[in-house]
Design a protein around this motif. Sequence first.
Motif, mmCIF file in Angstrom:
data_model
loop_
_atom_site.group_PDB
_atom_site.id
_atom_site.type_symbol
_atom_site.label_atom_id
_atom_site.label_comp_id
_atom_site.label_asym_id
_atom_site.label_seq_id
_atom_site.Cartn_x
_atom_site.Cartn_y
_atom_site.Cartn_z
ATOM 1 N N LEU A 141 0.823 -1.204 0.000
ATOM 2 C CA LEU A 141 0.000 0.000 0.000
ATOM 3 C C LEU A 141 0.862 1.261 0.000
ATOM 4 C CD1 LEU A 141 -2.806 1.281 0.188
ATOM 5 C CD2 LEU A 141 -2.655 1.067 2.668
ATOM 6 N N ALA A 145 0.637 4.985 -1.978
ATOM 7 C CA ALA A 145 0.228 6.086 -1.113
ATOM 8 C C ALA A 145 1.228 7.242 -1.110
ATOM 9 C CB ALA A 145 0.030 5.593 0.309
ATOM 10 N N GLU A 242 -11.913 -7.168 4.991
ATOM 11 C CA GLU A 242 -10.602 -6.543 4.986
ATOM 12 C C GLU A 242 -10.172 -6.111 3.597
ATOM 13 O OE1 GLU A 242 -8.750 -5.677 7.538
ATOM 14 O OE2 GLU A 242 -10.361 -6.378 8.868
ATOM 15 N N LYS A 245 -11.584 -2.775 2.805
ATOM 16 C CA LYS A 245 -10.835 -1.710 3.455
ATOM 17 C C LYS A 245 -9.530 -1.412 2.721
ATOM 18 C CE LYS A 245 -12.597 -2.616 8.136
ATOM 19 N NZ LYS A 245 -12.215 -2.997 9.522
ATOM 20 N N GLU A 246 -8.875 -2.485 2.251
ATOM 21 C CA GLU A 246 -7.604 -2.309 1.557
ATOM 22 C C GLU A 246 -7.810 -1.588 0.232
ATOM 23 O OE1 GLU A 246 -4.405 -5.105 -0.706
ATOM 24 O OE2 GLU A 246 -5.136 -5.813 1.229
ATOM 25 N N ALA A 249 -8.500 2.069 0.834
ATOM 26 C CA ALA A 249 -7.309 2.832 1.208
ATOM 27 C C ALA A 249 -6.454 3.144 -0.011
ATOM 28 C CB ALA A 249 -6.503 2.061 2.247
ATOM 29 N N GLN A 252 -8.191 5.828 -2.031
ATOM 30 C CA GLN A 252 -8.074 7.137 -1.385
ATOM 31 C C GLN A 252 -6.690 7.741 -1.623
ATOM 32 O OE1 GLN A 252 -8.900 7.045 2.809
ATOM 33 N NE2 GLN A 252 -8.817 9.272 3.033
ATOM 34 N N ALA A 253 -5.637 6.901 -1.534
ATOM 35 C CA ALA A 253 -4.279 7.394 -1.783
ATOM 36 C C ALA A 253 -4.118 7.845 -3.229
ATOM 37 C CB ALA A 253 -3.267 6.305 -1.456
#
Length: 369
Positions: A141, A145, A242, A245-246, A249, A252-253
Amino acid sequence: MAKPVHAQPSTELAELRARQLEAETRQAVAEAERAELLARLPPAQSKALAGTVDTRQFGTAGLVRAFDLARELAGELCAQLPADRQAALYDPTTAQGMVAARTVDSALSRLSSDMAAKNKELQLYLDTNRPPGSGAAALPLAVLAVVPATVRAGADIAALLRSDVAASGIGYGEGARSLFASALAQACPGRISGLGAGYLGELDWARYEKLLGRVGALAGHRAAYAGRITELQGLVDAVKGEQKKEFAAVAQAALAQLKVVDTFVDSLKAGEASEKSPLFNAARYLGYSERTAGSLVLDADLRLEGLAIVKENLFTGQHLRLSGVAFLWYRLHEADGRLLRAEALRRITRPVEVDLRGTGAPDTFWSGP
């Protein structure tokens, strides 16, 4: 009939009184003239008048001598410049503009490369995780990010180009430095590659089109990245737990990176061909940078003052004397900052006596007809 005895004495008495009155009148006139003269002369116990000094009148005329000094100093400085090298006059605003223009050019190139790499990374992430739940994320991630440092630096470029850097003069006024720059260009035009502030030349449209092309390439990478983000957001809706959620994320990044790129591109105002557009200004400063490439940097400052002295004396009248004062200090550098030469000069001209009727000063002082 006999003539009166007292007639002759009466006539003589009238004549005597008339002469007395005439004498008194002459005495009164003489005393009045003497009083007037005494009022104009200093007291008997004082010294002769030394004259008065007044610098409030004819102040601008003294700048003529300062102007002549500026031209003389420009000739002296030209003689100190290397014969085989050109020099560019240092100006804070122009120097900052050149740095910012190079930063814009570099940022567009690097940011396009960064976005192309991010596109590949995000595409690989999508390929690895399609269909949902087929495996763990192939890329950490943190890789997605991290916002590229080039983007963060580029976000402030527009503000850098809009900064207000002013160089002010003293004595002669803000025109002293411009006057000296013009005098340098007149004294040794072949050795001066740039005067800094002022006219930077017409816009090189080929260079501007090149910058616009880099903006277009960046916009293409940005559009592709936005499309992949949309696909990633579709995966977010299709999974749970999960993995959801990953994916969220990562999305979003990626959106954060896209926002920074958009801010940078908007700040350039690429669609506006005016001085309000940082991209437009970057093209002009890049042209100036290319014209002065390899030149020495001449950092100079000048103070000019004109002195006008008016002397008034009762017996000799009024006299006007003009003098000029100049202080010049300069440093000659290589482009990397190495100091080659530094010197401080000062000049004070001998006063020139001027008769406002047109005589008293040498012919070289007066303008032609």
